[in-house]
Design an enzyme around this catalytic site. Structure first.
Site, short mmCIF file in Angstrom:
data_model
loop_
_atom_site.label_atom_id
_atom_site.label_comp_id
_atom_site.label_asym_id
_atom_site.label_seq_id
_atom_site.Cartn_x
_atom_site.Cartn_y
_atom_site.Cartn_z
N ASN A 212 0.85 -1.19 0.00
CA ASN A 212 0.00 0.00 0.00
C ASN A 212 0.88 1.24 0.00
OD1 ASN A 212 0.65 0.75 2.80
ND2 ASN A 212 -0.53 -1.09 3.32
N ALA A 276 1.29 0.49 11.73
CA ALA A 276 1.61 -0.06 10.40
C ALA A 276 0.35 -0.36 9.59
CB ALA A 276 2.45 -1.32 10.54
N LYS A 341 -13.79 -1.25 15.24
CA LYS A 341 -12.44 -1.82 15.36
C LYS A 341 -11.98 -1.81 16.82
CE LYS A 341 -8.05 -1.67 12.87
NZ LYS A 341 -7.30 -1.00 11.77
#
Length: 401
Positions: A212, A276, A341
């Site tokens: 990405n 990350a 999340k």
């Protein structure tokens, strides 16, 4: 000026990166510092004492056994008459001498005799930096309290050589010097922190990979900010092109599975900040050779499998850190997805942001985040990534009391 009145003892060791020390001297003096240089014999093979002396406006110290310089135990005076000792570049040879307490020349004798903060900017061939002996020496130096800036990843002076080993750029070194000399109280002293940063690269074949656009800037800035507050920081970074942050031990990995294993090997810890941008999927079976395009044939199918969920693993781990912070990079429903999340991964805090292409956040220098906790959501204004990092580090320190 940020360094007005500060005395910097600059040790220049051997290596092609020594040419950068000339610009470094200029940058330090621009900010008000007094620079007193020491050059090793090897450094003089790359740049001249005349050039160093002209830029520093100072006597250049060369020899441990100089009758003139040593008549009043000069190496002890040099070791103590400074606010900070800076080694740039720091060669593998000089790092080895430092790690083993050797004092065979003026530079190593001064480093052994100093009681001042020491910051080093390693510079060497990537194979030398990756060598087990250099890794052991770097670990010893960090344990002794020596601060590191870099090395960076990129092209080397040698033809067709690239990797981690480039000396950090002069302005990055200056920033690390300023940070070290202006350190505030350390509310995270005695705490340990794990930070992940950058992308992961999931191989398709020996040439291609899934990745990405993460630059690693936010994760690296957070590692540096936690270190400034006194935490012992381990930064686990995917492939990036920016320098390792000052004050943190940086470990480089490629894939999500490698990152997970290194994270788990550093538990227990007090703090985990999972920044990350880990690839969600990897190729189920990467090809051993480059996949060749066949004229007139359809592209070969890629069978994907799910990567390990590092944040969820850490959040549910028996050795779960006291404070677990995750990141949610979203392109829609930022707060809703971030809160889901938080609960699903058992995190204490989610830093959620909009990474749609038009925001410029992914790979850029600025960020606009929402801090999501069980108690509510706090929306921060548009800030630089360094400012986000400093505010987040302060929030973490407050949460830990």
């Amino acid at each position: 000026m940020e360094l007005s009145g500060k005395r910097i003892l600059l040790i220049i060791s051997g290596g092609i990166a020594a040419y950068k020390s000339l610009d470094l001297i200029r940058r330090l003096r621009e900010r008000g510092a007094t620079v007193r240089p020491i050059m090793t014999k090897a450094a003089q093979e790359f740049i001249t004492p005349l050039a160093v002396g002209a830029l520093s406006a100072s006597h250049v110290y060369l020899d441990l056994f100089s009758r003139e310089d040593e008549q009043d135990v000069g190496h002890i005076r040099l070791a103590r008459d400074a606010d900070l000792v800076l080694v740039a570049p720091a060669s593998a040879d000089l790092m080895a001498k430092m790690a083993h307490g050797m004092a065979s020349d003026l530079a190593s004798a001064v480093l052994l005799a100093t009681d001042r903060p020491v910051l080093i900017a390693p510079a060497m061939n990537p194979k030398m930096w990756a060598a087990p002996a250099t890794k052991r020496n770097a670990e010893t130096l960090r344990a002794d309290g020596i601060r590191f800036i870099g090395p960076a990843c990129g092209e080397m002076a040698e033809s067709n050589e690239a990797g981690t080993g480039r000396m950090a750029e002069p302005l990055d070194i200056v920033a690390a010097v300023i940070a070290l000399l202006q350190e505030a109280p350390k509310p995270l002293a005695g705490r340990t922190a794990i930070v992940t940063s950058g992308p992961t690269h999931e191989p398709i074949d020996p040439v291609r990979y899934i990745a990405n656009r993460s630059s690693g800037r936010q994760g690296h800035a957070i590692a540096a900010a936690l270190a400034k507050l006194g935490a012992k920081v381990t930064l686990i970074s995917g492939p990036v092109t920016i320098a390792d942050p000052a004050g943190a031990e940086t470990l480089h990995v490629e894939t999500a599975e490698e990152m997970l294993q290194v994270v788990l090997s550093h538990l227990p810890a007090d703090i985990a900040v999972m920044v990350a941008a880990v690839a969600d999927w990897r190729v189920a079976s990467a090809a051993g050779q480059k996949i060749k395009k066949q004229q007139g044939e359809a592209p070969p199918p890629l069978f994907l499998t799910e990567n390990p969920d590092i944040l969820k693993t850490v959040g549910h781990h028996p050795q779960r850190p006291k404070l677990v912070v995750g990141f949610a990079a979203e392109t829609q429903d930022v707060e809703t997805n971030g809160r889901a999340k938080l609960e699903r991964k058992r995190a204490d805090m989610i830093v959620a942001n909009d990474v749609s292409p038009e925001t410029g956040v992914m790979g850029g220098s600025r960020n606009r985040v929402k801090i999501i906790t069980a108690g509510g959501t706090d929306e921060w204004p548009d800030l630089t990534k360094d400012e986000v990092a400093d505010r987040l580090a302060a929030l973490i320190a407050a949460r830990l009391g």
